[in-house]
Design a protein around this motif. Structure first.
Motif, short mmCIF file in Angstrom:
data_model
loop_
_atom_site.label_atom_id
_atom_site.label_comp_id
_atom_site.label_asym_id
_atom_site.label_seq_id
_atom_site.Cartn_x
_atom_site.Cartn_y
_atom_site.Cartn_z
N PRO A 1 29.25 9.69 49.94
CA PRO A 1 30.37 9.07 50.66
C PRO A 1 30.58 7.60 50.31
CG PRO A 1 29.06 10.42 52.14
CD PRO A 1 28.30 10.35 50.85
N GLN A 2 29.47 6.89 50.08
CA GLN A 2 29.59 5.46 49.73
C GLN A 2 30.29 5.28 48.39
OE1 GLN A 2 26.77 7.18 50.40
NE2 GLN A 2 25.27 5.92 51.51
N LEU A 3 30.03 6.22 47.46
CA LEU A 3 30.67 6.14 46.15
C LEU A 3 32.17 6.40 46.28
CD1 LEU A 3 30.54 5.88 43.07
CD2 LEU A 3 29.97 8.32 42.96
N LEU A 4 32.56 7.37 47.08
CA LEU A 4 33.97 7.62 47.32
C LEU A 4 34.66 6.36 47.86
CD1 LEU A 4 34.00 11.18 48.94
CD2 LEU A 4 35.11 10.52 46.79
N LYS A 5 34.02 5.73 48.82
CA LYS A 5 34.60 4.51 49.41
C LYS A 5 34.72 3.41 48.37
CE LYS A 5 33.96 1.11 53.11
NZ LYS A 5 33.10 0.69 54.25
N GLU A 6 33.68 3.22 47.56
CA GLU A 6 33.69 2.17 46.54
C GLU A 6 34.82 2.40 45.54
OE1 GLU A 6 29.84 2.23 44.78
OE2 GLU A 6 28.85 1.34 46.53
N MET A 7 34.98 3.65 45.09
CA MET A 7 36.00 3.93 44.09
C MET A 7 37.40 3.80 44.67
SD MET A 7 34.39 6.84 41.57
CE MET A 7 34.23 8.12 42.80
#
Length: 322
Positions: free
Chosen positions: A217-223
């Motif tokens: 989920p953190q990667l989705l938010k970052e991208m």
């Protein structure tokens, strides 16, 4: 009838204006001081052909350069970099117009990205490189190898994005199909891109993995936040409008003279006949399929990607210890 026409015209004119306002209100994120998933790996920058590229370097051993997909960034490899760093000196850049690299006013076609990667290798004086990547990042190693770049010793193309005139992303989901269709239309394409939101991005990316839970989920938010950088959406739509160049580049694959591995996820967007086409085009290539793997294979099946990279290197260079 005239009232209905007037309403339609007003709506058609109002939506682009609304999208411009929405874009102006977006907050551009600041580049992070450290990686969320590996704060001990320093974030570095290098200038390549007048473009400032963000990259990381970690580990020790032979050089492995990892190239991410369209619309993602170097963090795509967060699950495999720590493992690979035990065997390789791993480099991973943000491609131009992606992540926190510069977003130049350029033609975002296959040649542009291949030039940038060759410039990256030259700027950092990298030799004996294993050049590997996913999607457009998987097609770039094949293009660079076909150019007979002396710095590249072997290439790994993971789900290379070089078929159906660059519209493979449309196979991710219905929303992805609509985005790809809209991208080809003047005004409408820009309007749709400016009205992008987290749900649309999440839907498209989840259509590229066998298990949606494999995307942190953190990667989705970052991208998603990275996509709010000024000019980012223009670069992405430019890439989509030049996507046919990736298939055109396959005309040069027959010139490849270094060891090559085609690595596919069983659930990748490419169809079996499109995968076989690459096998026929690349001389004496190896090909393998990872079961239960989608387009974003380093997120779906990281252990298998690491295993194939290690074994491929061992087969073509005995220096890597077992």
């Amino acid at each position: 009838m005239s009232n209905v026409l007037s309403i339609l015209i007003a709506a058609g004119l109002g939506l682009p204006a609304l999208s411009l306002a929405a874009e102006a209100l977006r907050r551009s994120p600041s580049p992070p001081a450290q990686l969320r998933w590996a704060p001990d790996i320093p974030i570095q920058y290098v200038e390549v052909n007048g473009i400032r590229l963000r990259y990381i370097k970690t580990g020790q051993g032979p050089v492995l350069v990892l190239l991410h997909t369209l619309r993602t960034q170097l963090d795509l490899f967060e699950k495999i970099v720590p493992e690979l760093a035990g065997d390789f000196t791993v480099y991973a850049p943000d491609l131009p117009g992606h992540g926190y690299s510069d977003i130049p006013d350029a033609k975002y076609d296959a040649a542009f990205f291949a030039d940038a990667v060759e410039g990256f290798l030259e700027a950092l004086h990298l030799n004996g490189v294993t050049l590997a990547g996913v999607s457009i990042g998987g097609a770039i190693p094949l293009i660079v190898a076909a150019r007979h770049n002396p710095r590249v010793a072997r290439v790994v193309a993971i789900n290379p994005y070089d078929y159906v005139q660059g519209r493979g992303m449309a196979r991710s989901s219905l929303l992805a199909r609509l985005v790809v269709m809209a991208a080809g239309m003047p005004v409408l394409g820009e309007t749709v891109m400016r009205l992008r939101n987290f749900f649309i991005m999440k839907n498209i990316l989840e259509g590229g993995v066998s298990d949606p839970h494999s995307i942190p989920p953190q990667l989705l938010k970052e991208m998603y936040l990275t996509g709010n950088r000024k000019g980012h959406y223009r670069a992405f739509i430019n890439l989509l409008r030049n996507a046919g160049s990736w298939q055109t580049a396959t005309n040069d694959y027959a010139r490849i003279r270094v060891p090559a591995l085609l690595l596919w996820g069983s659930q990748d967007w490419a169809r079996p006949d499109e995968r076989e086409q690459d096998r026929r085009l690349v001389p004496e290539t190896e090909m393998a399929t990872i079961e239960r793997g989608g387009h974003f294979l380093p997120l779906d099946r990281p252990d298998e990607v690491v295993r194939h990279l290690r074994e491929f290197y061992r087969r073509h260079s005995p220096r890597l210890a077992s």
